[in-house]
Design an enzyme around this catalytic site. Structure first.
Site, PDB file in Angstrom:
ATOM      1  N   PRO A 288      -2.861   6.366  -4.668  1.00  0.00           N
ATOM      2  CA  PRO A 288      -3.122   4.990  -5.100  1.00  0.00           C
ATOM      3  C   PRO A 288      -1.806   4.218  -5.195  1.00  0.00           C
ATOM      4  CG  PRO A 288      -4.109   6.606  -6.609  1.00  0.00           C
ATOM      5  CD  PRO A 288      -3.167   7.346  -5.725  1.00  0.00           C
TER       6      PRO A 288
ATOM      7  N   THR B 281       0.844  -1.195   0.000  1.00  0.00           N
ATOM      8  CA  THR B 281       0.000   0.000   0.000  1.00  0.00           C
ATOM      9  C   THR B 281       0.876   1.241   0.000  1.00  0.00           C
ATOM     10  OG1 THR B 281      -1.934   0.986   1.112  1.00  0.00           O
ATOM     11  CG2 THR B 281      -0.190   0.167   2.541  1.00  0.00           C
ATOM     12  N   ASN B 282       0.259   2.399   0.010  1.00  0.00           N
ATOM     13  CA  ASN B 282       0.971   3.674   0.147  1.00  0.00           C
ATOM     14  C   ASN B 282       0.569   4.284   1.477  1.00  0.00           C
ATOM     15  OD1 ASN B 282       2.293   3.721  -2.258  1.00  0.00           O
ATOM     16  ND2 ASN B 282       1.098   5.349  -3.183  1.00  0.00           N
ATOM     17  N   ALA B 283       1.448   5.092   2.051  1.00  0.00           N
ATOM     18  CA  ALA B 283       1.118   5.754   3.317  1.00  0.00           C
ATOM     19  C   ALA B 283       0.198   6.930   3.022  1.00  0.00           C
ATOM     20  CB  ALA B 283       2.385   6.238   3.995  1.00  0.00           C
ATOM     21  N   SER B 284      -1.043   6.856   3.445  1.00  0.00           N
ATOM     22  CA  SER B 284      -1.973   7.963   3.253  1.00  0.00           C
ATOM     23  C   SER B 284      -3.107   7.804   4.260  1.00  0.00           C
ATOM     24  CB  SER B 284      -2.536   7.938   1.826  1.00  0.00           C
ATOM     25  OG  SER B 284      -3.572   8.884   1.691  1.00  0.00           O
TER      26      SER B 284
END
Ligand code: C5P
Length: 212
Positions: free
Chosen positions: A90, A22-25
């Protein structure tokens, strides 16, 4: 009143039924932009990946998991929006192979082959109609300005908001809003709510100008 469509939060790409990249958000910037747009009297739809925050009451939210899901949902809603803002982070890569069972440890290193996911902002930039306005975000650790401007051109955005990695999982942000030609339209620093108000003010003025 304009119809504003946002993406927000991260997406997940599963390797097997329990593991994902995933991405850090956090989704906080998307929530703040949503609130700022509502406060200006706009209609707001938010397509969001998995987040632990609540979106403002008054925004219509569409939960998704993967980048492909997010793309599919955005593509469905995009024709009926006046302005699309890609605030999400994303996941840009996905495993080439997704296992339908949990991968068992072997004691050996594991090599993953990753392929790029679809770029949602670039796909909407490529199909936007004259009166539609597309805004991207750029998060770069080096050459922030230069890379943000290149991204704006590549993704056919009408504006790009350049922020740094200090924004990740923070209550604060520090952004430069750039228009085609590399013109700095505004800078904003402070809480994500304060920064969102500046961004939405700029978007609103430019959207109205474009539609006069
Ligand atoms: O290329 P990069 O990921 O840095 O671009 C950032 C901008 O592109 C953001 O607006 C982000 O929401 C959007 N993006 C997207 N789909 C992707 C990757 C990024 O819409 N797969």
């Amino acid at each position: 009143m304009a119809r504003i469509l946002l993406t927000s939060g991260p997406t997940r790409q599963y390797l097997d039924p329990v593991r994902y990249i995933t991405n850090a958000s956090s989704g906080r910037m998307g929530a703040a932009i949503g609130q700022a747009a509502l406060d200006l009297g706009h209609e707001v739809k938010i397509v969001s990946g998995p987040v632990f925050i609540d979106y403002p009451v008054g925004c219509q939210t569409y939960p998704v998991v993967t980048t492909e899901d997010m793309h599919r949902q955005v593509a469905e809603l995009f024709p009926d929006c006046d302005c699309f803002i890609g605030v999400a982070a994303p996941c840009d890569y996905m495993p080439r192979r997704v296992l339908d069972h949990k991968l068992t440890k072997t004691g050996e290193p594991l090599q993953l082959e990753l392929i790029e996911t679809v770029d949602i902002v670039a796909s909407m930039g490529a199909i936007k109609k004259n009166r539609q306005y597309v805004v991207g975000f750029a998060l770069e650790t080096e050459d922030r300005r230069f890379r943000a401007i290149a991204k704006m051109q590549r993704k056919c955005c009408d504006l790009i908001v350049s922020n740094s990695e200090a924004a990740i999982d923070s209550q604060l942000n520090n952004v430069e809003i750039l228009a085609p030609g590399g013109i700095t339209v505004a800078c904003a620093e402070g809480s994500k709510q304060e920064v969102a108000r500046v961004i939405m003010q700029v978007v609103q003025e430019r959207l109205l100008q474009a539609n006069l």
